[in-house]
Scaffold this active site. Structure first.
Site, PDB file in Angstrom:
ATOM      1  N   TRP A   1       0.386  -1.509   0.284  1.00 44.42           N
ATOM      2  CA  TRP A   1      -0.113   0.053   0.059  1.00 44.42           C
ATOM      3  C   TRP A   1       0.786   1.125   0.019  1.00 44.42           C
ATOM      4  CZ3 TRP A   1      -1.487  -3.839   2.464  1.00 44.42           C
ATOM      5  CH2 TRP A   1      -2.702  -4.821   2.331  1.00 44.42           C
TER       6      TRP A   1
ATOM      7  N   HIS B   1      -6.959   2.100   1.829  1.00 41.32           N
ATOM      8  CA  HIS B   1      -8.560   1.464   1.291  1.00 41.32           C
ATOM      9  C   HIS B   1      -9.491   1.935   2.652  1.00 41.32           C
ATOM     10  CE1 HIS B   1      -5.157  -1.135   3.908  1.00 41.32           C
ATOM     11  NE2 HIS B   1      -5.322   0.362   4.602  1.00 41.32           N
TER      12      HIS B   1
ATOM     13  N   ARG C   1      -4.147   5.775  -4.009  1.00 37.07           N
ATOM     14  CA  ARG C   1      -2.555   5.113  -3.919  1.00 37.07           C
ATOM     15  C   ARG C   1      -1.902   5.839  -5.034  1.00 37.07           C
ATOM     16  NH1 ARG C   1      -4.653  -1.238  -3.524  1.00 37.07           N
ATOM     17  NH2 ARG C   1      -6.008  -0.933  -2.030  1.00 37.07           N
TER      18      ARG C   1
ATOM     19  N   GLN D   1     -13.728   2.003  -2.959  1.00 32.70           N
ATOM     20  CA  GLN D   1     -13.394   0.895  -2.194  1.00 32.70           C
ATOM     21  C   GLN D   1     -15.455   0.847  -1.710  1.00 32.70           C
ATOM     22  OE1 GLN D   1     -10.778  -0.175   0.572  1.00 32.70           O
ATOM     23  NE2 GLN D   1      -9.953  -1.275  -1.402  1.00 32.70           N
TER      24      GLN D   1
ATOM     25  N   VAL E   1      -6.441 -10.359   8.246  1.00 33.59           N
ATOM     26  CA  VAL E   1      -7.443 -10.521   8.658  1.00 33.59           C
ATOM     27  C   VAL E   1      -6.765 -12.028   8.613  1.00 33.59           C
ATOM     28  CG1 VAL E   1      -9.718 -10.280   7.330  1.00 33.59           C
ATOM     29  CG2 VAL E   1      -7.731 -10.693   5.887  1.00 33.59           C
TER      30      VAL E   1
ATOM     31  N   ALA F   1     -14.352  -9.155   7.751  1.00 34.02           N
ATOM     32  CA  ALA F   1     -14.156  -8.140   7.304  1.00 34.02           C
ATOM     33  C   ALA F   1     -13.740  -8.274   5.824  1.00 34.02           C
ATOM     34  CB  ALA F   1     -12.975  -7.147   7.492  1.00 34.02           C
TER      35      ALA F   1
HETATM   36  N1  DAH Z   1      -7.965  -2.711   2.519  1.00 39.63           N
HETATM   37  C1  DAH Z   1      -7.769  -4.624   1.191  1.00 39.63           C
HETATM   38  C2  DAH Z   1      -6.621  -3.116  -0.455  1.00 39.63           C
HETATM   39  O1  DAH Z   1      -7.203  -2.000  -0.407  1.00 39.63           O
HETATM   40  C3  DAH Z   1      -8.911  -4.793   0.777  1.00 39.63           C
HETATM   41  C4  DAH Z   1      -9.071  -5.968   2.251  1.00 39.63           C
HETATM   42  C5  DAH Z   1      -8.687  -6.826   1.922  1.00 39.63           C
HETATM   43  C6  DAH Z   1     -10.486  -5.667   2.758  1.00 39.63           C
HETATM   44  C7  DAH Z   1      -9.380  -8.231   2.882  1.00 39.63           C
HETATM   45  C8  DAH Z   1     -11.152  -6.360   3.591  1.00 39.63           C
HETATM   46  C9  DAH Z   1      -9.887  -7.668   3.651  1.00 39.63           C
HETATM   47  O2  DAH Z   1     -12.241  -6.115   4.768  1.00 39.63           O
HETATM   48  O3  DAH Z   1     -10.619  -8.199   5.338  1.00 39.63           O
HETATM   49  O4  DAH Z   1      -6.804  -4.443  -0.986  1.00 39.63           O
END
Ligand code: DAH
Length: 344
Positions: A162, A176, A202, A216, A258, A312
């Site tokens: 990120w 995100h 990003r 998102q 996660v 999530a």
């Molecule tokens: N935040 C991650 C991204 O932008 C996407 C994401 C992955 C969100 C897994 C989640 C998760 O809540 O459980 O790449």
């Protein structure tokens, strides 16, 4: 002269007076005022008719008939005069303001919501119907909520995924919507079910599937007995609802916040699973990264990991819109071109 005739006389007199005054009015507003003075709730004619309690039924019938006739006459004079005065007033108005009231009005086109907004609202409705509430977080975030509290420490290689722009004051345009998870968990109002839609940013080279700014929708479900099967059920239903019945599969994936982490894929909408350029010949397209909330994320928020579990997810919303409408270039959604947007 008996009472009966007396009141008829009065009605006649008032009627004559009313018609004369109406006829002498010079402006619509004056005309309306005169009409009200005779015929309004407290008008002279109305008052007279309120006070006929002492007459016999026979007499009341005669008075009623007479008053109806008179009312009709007064109204006719009022209407005729109104037409005459309005015509003059319109002419005067047009001359004064140089407006031609006979020109047809401008045709105003009917517009509709941008496809991203429309699909976001559709998804939000779907989640709220399952008991989720919608929350928002700041687009300019602290590194703590964007990274650390999500189990992405400063020195961990996962942070590179990120890697992004920073503001001079050390804050970061959030990469995100997962940052909203960290903020909401900290409040410890459990159990909870939330979605958090919003813009993210990003450091990205722009092409057909990548932009430096995108949408998102994060989701978080925390309760005492949440299982992976809950995640699967809810997300499969979501995909079905938003994109129609499609084949789906879950694949293991790594996201620091996660454990286990998964990607929900759908069968490629462009080739029907046979393999094409869009799905890189795999027949599948990733649509919803997700997983069970990592214990460290709960720990950062001070939540007992024995007591609570959660799942999530974070869908790339522009991607959902592309798949829903078979759009093959993300940039088309942001050009503001009506030729394109009007197709949806
Ligand atoms: N935040 C991650 C991204 O932008 C996407 C994401 C992955 C969100 C897994 C989640 C998760 O809540 O459980 O790449």
């Amino acid at each position: 002269m008996d009472k009966n005739i007396e009141i008829i006389e009065t009605i006649n007199k008032i009627s004559e007076e009313a018609k004369k005054s109406l006829d002498s009015a010079k402006e619509s507003s004056e005309l309306d005022g005169i009409f009200k003075a005779f015929m309004g709730k407290k008008g002279r004619l109305t008052e007279i008719l309120h006070n006929i309690g002492s007459y016999s039924i026979e007499e009341k019938k005669i008075i009623g008939k007479k008053s109806n006739e008179v009312k009709n006459e007064i109204e006719a004079v009022y209407n005729a005069k109104k037409t005459e005065l309005s015509a003059g007033e319109n002419k005067k108005f047009s001359a004064e303001y140089k407006i031609d009231l006979t020109i047809p009005g401008k045709h105003i086109e009917r517009f509709h919501k941008h496809p991203i907004t429309a699909v976001l609202e559709e998804a939000a409705d779907f989640f709220t119907s399952m008991g989720f509430t919608i929350v928002e977080g700041p687009e300019i975030e602290t590194a703590y909520y964007n990274f650390d509290a999500l189990n992405i420490p400063a020195d961990h290689p996962a942070r590179d995924v990120w890697d992004t722009f920073y503001l001079l004051n050390g804050l970061v345009p959030r990469t995100h919507t997962s940052s909203v998870q960290a903020r909401i968990l900290e409040k410890k109002e459990l159990p909870l079910r939330i979605i958090a839609p919003g813009r993210c940013y990003r450091y990205e080279a722009v092409d057909a599937t990548h932009l430096f700014m995108f949408n998102q929708m994060e989701g978080l479900f925390v309760d005492k007995n949440v299982k992976l099967s809950d995640l699967k059920g809810i997300l499969e239903e979501t995909v079905k609802h938003l994109l129609g019945a499609r084949k789906t599969r879950f694949r293991p994936a790594f996201y620091p916040f996660v454990e286990p982490g998964l990607d929900l894929d759908i069968e490629c909408v462009f080739c029907g699973g046979r393999g094409c350029g869009v799905c890189k010949n795999t027949g599948w397209i990733e649509v919803i990264p997700c997983g069970m909330v990592h214990p460290n994320v709960f720990k950062y928020a001070g939540i007992d990991t024995e007591e609570y579990k959660g799942f999530a997810f974070g869908m790339g919303f522009d991607r959902i819109v592309m798949l829903k409408y078979n759009i093959n270039d993300l940039r088309l959604l942001y050009q503001g071109s009506l030729d394109i947007l009007n197709q949806f």
